[in-house]
Design a protein around this motif. Sequence first.
Motif, PDB file in Angstrom:
ATOM      1  N   LYS A   1     -44.078 -43.832 -17.095  1.00  0.00           N
ATOM      2  CA  LYS A   1     -43.929 -42.380 -17.241  1.00  0.00           C
ATOM      3  C   LYS A   1     -43.943 -41.681 -15.880  1.00  0.00           C
ATOM      4  O   LYS A   1     -43.216 -40.697 -15.661  1.00  0.00           O
ATOM      5  CB  LYS A   1     -45.039 -41.827 -18.139  1.00  0.00           C
ATOM      6  CG  LYS A   1     -44.856 -42.195 -19.602  1.00  0.00           C
ATOM      7  CD  LYS A   1     -46.047 -41.768 -20.447  1.00  0.00           C
ATOM      8  CE  LYS A   1     -45.882 -42.208 -21.892  1.00  0.00           C
ATOM      9  NZ  LYS A   1     -47.056 -41.899 -22.733  1.00  0.00           N
ATOM     10  N   GLU A   2     -44.753 -42.201 -14.981  1.00  0.00           N
ATOM     11  CA  GLU A   2     -44.776 -41.661 -13.617  1.00  0.00           C
ATOM     12  C   GLU A   2     -43.458 -41.968 -12.911  1.00  0.00           C
ATOM     13  O   GLU A   2     -42.905 -41.129 -12.189  1.00  0.00           O
ATOM     14  CB  GLU A   2     -45.950 -42.264 -12.834  1.00  0.00           C
ATOM     15  CG  GLU A   2     -47.314 -41.744 -13.233  1.00  0.00           C
ATOM     16  CD  GLU A   2     -47.450 -40.238 -13.046  1.00  0.00           C
ATOM     17  OE1 GLU A   2     -47.014 -39.737 -11.966  1.00  0.00           O
ATOM     18  OE2 GLU A   2     -47.935 -39.563 -13.958  1.00  0.00           O
ATOM     19  N   PHE A   3     -42.954 -43.181 -13.124  1.00  0.00           N
ATOM     20  CA  PHE A   3     -41.684 -43.608 -12.539  1.00  0.00           C
ATOM     21  C   PHE A   3     -40.536 -42.720 -13.015  1.00  0.00           C
ATOM     22  O   PHE A   3     -39.602 -42.402 -12.256  1.00  0.00           O
ATOM     23  CB  PHE A   3     -41.413 -45.074 -12.911  1.00  0.00           C
ATOM     24  CG  PHE A   3     -40.071 -45.595 -12.477  1.00  0.00           C
ATOM     25  CD1 PHE A   3     -39.688 -45.571 -11.140  1.00  0.00           C
ATOM     26  CD2 PHE A   3     -39.176 -46.111 -13.411  1.00  0.00           C
ATOM     27  CE1 PHE A   3     -38.450 -46.058 -10.736  1.00  0.00           C
ATOM     28  CE2 PHE A   3     -37.941 -46.594 -13.030  1.00  0.00           C
ATOM     29  CZ  PHE A   3     -37.574 -46.570 -11.691  1.00  0.00           C
ATOM     30  N   MET A   4     -40.592 -42.273 -14.267  1.00  0.00           N
ATOM     31  CA  MET A   4     -39.525 -41.441 -14.832  1.00  0.00           C
ATOM     32  C   MET A   4     -39.410 -40.077 -14.157  1.00  0.00           C
ATOM     33  O   MET A   4     -38.385 -39.400 -14.291  1.00  0.00           O
ATOM     34  CB  MET A   4     -39.765 -41.251 -16.336  1.00  0.00           C
ATOM     35  CG  MET A   4     -39.501 -42.497 -17.171  1.00  0.00           C
ATOM     36  SD  MET A   4     -39.895 -42.249 -18.928  1.00  0.00           S
ATOM     37  CE  MET A   4     -38.629 -41.059 -19.390  1.00  0.00           C
TER      38      MET A   4
ATOM     39  N   GLU B   1     -35.707 -42.229  -8.107  1.00  0.00           N
ATOM     40  CA  GLU B   1     -35.415 -43.661  -8.263  1.00  0.00           C
ATOM     41  C   GLU B   1     -35.150 -44.005  -9.728  1.00  0.00           C
ATOM     42  O   GLU B   1     -34.282 -44.826 -10.036  1.00  0.00           O
ATOM     43  CB  GLU B   1     -36.575 -44.517  -7.748  1.00  0.00           C
ATOM     44  CG  GLU B   1     -36.706 -44.584  -6.236  1.00  0.00           C
ATOM     45  CD  GLU B   1     -37.427 -43.351  -5.659  1.00  0.00           C
ATOM     46  OE1 GLU B   1     -37.812 -42.462  -6.457  1.00  0.00           O
ATOM     47  OE2 GLU B   1     -37.579 -43.288  -4.433  1.00  0.00           O
ATOM     48  N   TYR B   2     -35.895 -43.315 -10.616  1.00  0.00           N
ATOM     49  CA  TYR B   2     -35.689 -43.575 -12.045  1.00  0.00           C
ATOM     50  C   TYR B   2     -34.296 -43.112 -12.472  1.00  0.00           C
ATOM     51  O   TYR B   2     -33.599 -43.814 -13.209  1.00  0.00           O
ATOM     52  CB  TYR B   2     -36.735 -42.871 -12.905  1.00  0.00           C
ATOM     53  CG  TYR B   2     -36.403 -42.906 -14.388  1.00  0.00           C
ATOM     54  CD1 TYR B   2     -36.465 -44.100 -15.110  1.00  0.00           C
ATOM     55  CD2 TYR B   2     -35.967 -41.750 -15.052  1.00  0.00           C
ATOM     56  CE1 TYR B   2     -36.127 -44.146 -16.465  1.00  0.00           C
ATOM     57  CE2 TYR B   2     -35.627 -41.788 -16.410  1.00  0.00           C
ATOM     58  CZ  TYR B   2     -35.711 -42.998 -17.099  1.00  0.00           C
ATOM     59  OH  TYR B   2     -35.361 -43.036 -18.436  1.00  0.00           O
TER      60      TYR B   2
ATOM     61  N   MET C   1     -28.976 -44.588 -14.440  1.00  0.00           N
ATOM     62  CA  MET C   1     -27.509 -44.541 -14.354  1.00  0.00           C
ATOM     63  C   MET C   1     -26.924 -45.946 -14.206  1.00  0.00           C
ATOM     64  O   MET C   1     -25.913 -46.271 -14.838  1.00  0.00           O
ATOM     65  CB  MET C   1     -27.071 -43.663 -13.170  1.00  0.00           C
ATOM     66  CG  MET C   1     -27.390 -42.184 -13.329  1.00  0.00           C
ATOM     67  SD  MET C   1     -26.712 -41.463 -14.850  1.00  0.00           S
ATOM     68  CE  MET C   1     -28.186 -40.805 -15.598  1.00  0.00           C
ATOM     69  N   ARG C   2     -27.565 -46.771 -13.380  1.00  0.00           N
ATOM     70  CA  ARG C   2     -27.065 -48.140 -13.189  1.00  0.00           C
ATOM     71  C   ARG C   2     -27.160 -48.942 -14.485  1.00  0.00           C
ATOM     72  O   ARG C   2     -26.222 -49.663 -14.851  1.00  0.00           O
ATOM     73  CB  ARG C   2     -27.857 -48.853 -12.087  1.00  0.00           C
ATOM     74  CG  ARG C   2     -27.553 -48.381 -10.664  1.00  0.00           C
ATOM     75  CD  ARG C   2     -28.052 -49.380  -9.622  1.00  0.00           C
ATOM     76  NE  ARG C   2     -29.472 -49.679  -9.756  1.00  0.00           N
ATOM     77  CZ  ARG C   2     -30.448 -48.985  -9.183  1.00  0.00           C
ATOM     78  NH1 ARG C   2     -30.155 -47.931  -8.433  1.00  0.00           N
ATOM     79  NH2 ARG C   2     -31.705 -49.330  -9.345  1.00  0.00           N
ATOM     80  N   ARG C   3     -28.276 -48.804 -15.185  1.00  0.00           N
ATOM     81  CA  ARG C   3     -28.469 -49.532 -16.444  1.00  0.00           C
ATOM     82  C   ARG C   3     -27.502 -49.037 -17.527  1.00  0.00           C
ATOM     83  O   ARG C   3     -26.969 -49.830 -18.301  1.00  0.00           O
ATOM     84  CB  ARG C   3     -29.908 -49.373 -16.943  1.00  0.00           C
ATOM     85  CG  ARG C   3     -30.920 -50.081 -16.092  1.00  0.00           C
ATOM     86  CD  ARG C   3     -30.845 -51.585 -16.276  1.00  0.00           C
ATOM     87  NE  ARG C   3     -31.695 -52.298 -15.343  1.00  0.00           N
ATOM     88  CZ  ARG C   3     -32.189 -53.503 -15.553  1.00  0.00           C
ATOM     89  NH1 ARG C   3     -31.895 -54.144 -16.668  1.00  0.00           N
ATOM     90  NH2 ARG C   3     -32.945 -54.094 -14.646  1.00  0.00           N
ATOM     91  N   THR C   4     -27.286 -47.741 -17.553  1.00  0.00           N
ATOM     92  CA  THR C   4     -26.367 -47.184 -18.549  1.00  0.00           C
ATOM     93  C   THR C   4     -24.942 -47.654 -18.294  1.00  0.00           C
ATOM     94  O   THR C   4     -24.233 -48.049 -19.229  1.00  0.00           O
ATOM     95  CB  THR C   4     -26.421 -45.641 -18.519  1.00  0.00           C
ATOM     96  OG1 THR C   4     -27.771 -45.204 -18.731  1.00  0.00           O
ATOM     97  CG2 THR C   4     -25.526 -45.057 -19.603  1.00  0.00           C
TER      98      THR C   4
END
Length: 201
Positions: free
Chosen positions: A99-102, A106-107, A112-115
Amino acid sequence: MDIMNEKLNTFSSLVMRDASGKREGMIDSMQKKHDAIIAEKEAQYREEASTQLQLNTIEAKKKENQQVLQAELDAKKQLLLYRDSIINEVMLEVSDKLKEFMKTDEYREWLMRRTERALLEVGKGSKLVYVSGDDLKYKDEIIALSEDYSTISVQAADEKDFIGGVKVFNPDRRVSVDYSFKEMLAEEKKDFLTGSGLTIE
């Protein structure tokens, strides 16, 4: 008269001797029968006692096995509760970090890369992109990743524990690619159990 008395006494003596002999025979016969009955009863009681002892031994062994099994089940139950407590604590910490990463740039880049990868992996056709409600702010960027805007739809995942990441479904080909945090956490949980030695047989 004396001769008659003597003969009577002799006859009486013979009768008494004969009766005494018969009595001794009867007593001996009765003793043998008595001894036989006693021996038979003793054998019967010994057999019954032996059978009862075996039944008691079997019952005692059965009770002992049941107690051991119950102890093992209780111990396993305690281990499962302890293991689940550890797992939940670890997974909660991981969820908090995600949740902090989001909240970081960077998240967004990772999403975007994963999508983009998921869109390619599901192949050509219509595409439904599922993200968390918080990530709907990236909807336009996600649509821009597709070559054909008309074939892509972005919506919030209707899953309570879908905290982040992305899941893409191609209804034309019935293909789905899941890069959600939910799926990643499930895999991490499985790996954690195996690697930590917390699996319980």
